[in-house]
Design an enzyme around this catalytic site. Structure first.
Site, PDB file in Angstrom:
ATOM      1  CG  HIS A 175      56.372  55.068  45.897  1.00 17.68           C
ATOM      2  ND1 HIS A 175      57.531  54.375  46.135  1.00 17.68           N
ATOM      3  CD2 HIS A 175      56.369  56.092  46.790  1.00 17.68           C
ATOM      4  CE1 HIS A 175      58.205  54.945  47.111  1.00 17.68           C
ATOM      5  NE2 HIS A 175      57.508  55.990  47.537  1.00 17.68           N
TER       6      HIS A 175
ATOM      7  CB  SER B 178      58.352  56.004  50.642  1.00 17.59           C
ATOM      8  OG  SER B 178      58.968  56.872  49.717  1.00 17.59           O
TER       9      SER B 178
ATOM     10  CG  ASP C 285      57.901  52.316  43.522  1.00 11.57           C
ATOM     11  OD1 ASP C 285      57.945  53.495  43.116  1.00 11.57           O
ATOM     12  OD2 ASP C 285      57.792  52.019  44.725  1.00 11.57           O
TER      13      ASP C 285
END
Length: 456
Positions: free
Chosen positions: A407, A282, A374
């Site tokens: 994610h 991330s 995601d």
């Protein structure tokens, strides 16, 4: 009495309806995120991750809920059966995603030129198996069952431990100070207890995520860190200053200060200062990629511009790689909390902070991983980086797009995480071998436990 029984029956019938509705929403989000705009995408991702990473767990829950619905009265029965049957149908399609992810990772490794026989998996002995798995593969197991267990080990990499277990086993020194910023300027060192201090083991630096404004060096990518540490690597996890108290580029400056610390001090922990790879997820994936693509950039090294911050390889997972593009509402976060300026008014800063726009002749090897659905950071971000790398980088590039991975999927020690961790290990080991690094001493089973030392 009859009235009370009727109320209880209605309440009981509502449970499978609720379970089915939540499951249907989770499964739908796993296939196609319902909410993609920040910050509403966060709860969507959390809910969908359960379905995409642990579908086998939800199958049992929805099967039980469907059975309860059969005994429910009136509309609750129909609704409960329909919702749970729909969830089960969707979960059936997700059950094969771990194997499909393995295929995608192997294709990416092949693209990067990694040999097929290079793996952290165990074949034929217990040399690199964690204690927990070694106990299962004992000499008392009959020959037929041994063969079955060996085949299972080939199917799914062994030794990928849950985060807390990995941390307890391999984190050797905690809270070493690398800068003057208190707890935000600290790092931890992971390695095997029996690692030779003069062994010059390859080093992996892990950068945590959290939208550049939250997060900690503890609790992220720990299955990966444990896997690498068991196989003879030295791993370093780093904290850095967070927004809004600190504004860009404080975050990447701190990551580079941590690289400088590693370069100067990691030999004292058994690591090789001449081979440092970096990874993160991330925001950490963004910082890892940017650090690898901005080696020795004086704008990001105030007061230590003379230090070599070049890296051997980078493995960003589900990172933000082009600040100049926004499809999911991240500009609001960047403008208001992280950078403090707009792209329109300060385009140079935004472009310089975008890894996809900084690929050049000195770019190191990259292995990029992103989930196809995601909800928080769209897969287009990694596609743009990979397109730039393939067009201009002289170094190996591998890209794995994992079906329905959400994610932060690697927070769980799931089958998909196991395949991903092993693929990252194979990639970085290949890079290390190509660089002529010394042979790495693989794990020898039980590494023992040791009280963590506090470094100040």
């Amino acid at each position: 009495m009859a009235e009370c029984e009727g109320v209880a029956s209605v309440r009981g019938g509502s449970v499978p309806v609720l379970v089915g509705a939540l499951g249907a929403a989770a499964v739908t989000g796993a296939y196609r995120p319902l909410l993609r705009r920040w910050p509403l995408s966060i709860p969507n991702a959390l809910l969908s991750a359960i379905a995409s990473e642990k579908p086998e767990v939800l199958v049992g829950a929805h099967a039980l809920a469907a059975a309860v619905a059969l005994r429910s009265p009136g509309p609750s029965r129909v609704a409960g059966l329909a919702l749970n049957a729909g969830a089960l149908l969707g979960l059936a399609g997700l059950l094969g995603d771990a194997r499909r992810s393995s295929d995608a990772l192997n294709r990416a490794l092949h693209e990067a030129g990694v040999p097929d026989d290079l793996s952290g998996n165990v074949s034929g002995d217990l040399s690199a198996v964690s204690t927990d798995i070694a106990g299962e593969l004992s000499a008392d197991v009959p020959a037929g069952r041994w063969a079955g267990l060996a085949e299972r080990a080939r199917r799914r990499p062994v030794g990928v431990l849950p985060g807390r277990v990995a941390r307890r086993r391999y984190r050797r020194v905690a809270d070493i100070s690398y800068s003057e910023h208190g707890p935000f300027g600290t790092l931890d060192v992971w390695h095997r207890m029996d690692l030779p201090l003069d062994g010059r083991a390859p080093v992996l630096l892990q950068v945590h995520g959290g939208a550049w404004s939250t997060g900690d060096k503890v609790g992220q990518a720990e299955p990966l860190l444990g896997y690498f540490a068991e196989r003879g690597w030295v791993c370093v996890t780093v904290n850095y200053r967070l927004a809004p108290a600190a504004r860009w580029p404080a975050m990447v400056v701190d990551v580079k200060r941590a690289i400088a610390w590693v370069r100067e001090h990691i030999a004292g922990h058994g690591g090789d200062p001449d081979f440092i790879a970096i990874t993160g997820g991330s925001a950490g994936g963004h910082l890892a990629a940017l650090a690898a693509l901005s080696a020795n950039d004086p704008d990001y090294q105030p007061g230590f511009a003379e230090v070599d911050t070049s890296l051997a390889a980078a493995v960003p997972l589900y990172g933000v790689h082009d600040f100049t593009r926004d499809r999911q509402g991240l500009w609001q976060l960047l403008e208001g909390k992280i950078i403090g300026t707009s792209y329109a008014a300060d385009g140079h800063t935004w472009r310089q902070a975008s890894p996809a726009l900084r690929v050049g002749a000195t770019t190191p090897a990259f292995f990029v991983v992103h989930g196809s659905t995601d909800a928080i950071v769209g897969v287009e971000q990694s596609r743009r980086l990979v397109d730039a790398l393939r067009a201009a980088s002289p170094s190996p590039v591998g890209y794995a797009e994992l079906p329905h991975a959400q994610h932060g999927f690697d927070a769980l020690a799931s089958a998909r995480t196991a395949y991903t961790v092993d693929a990252v290990y194979r990639f970085l080991t290949a890079v290390h071998q190509r660089a002529g690094g010394p042979a790495v001493v693989a794990g020898a089973g039980q590494t023992g436990r040791k009280q963590v030392d506090a470094g100040r």
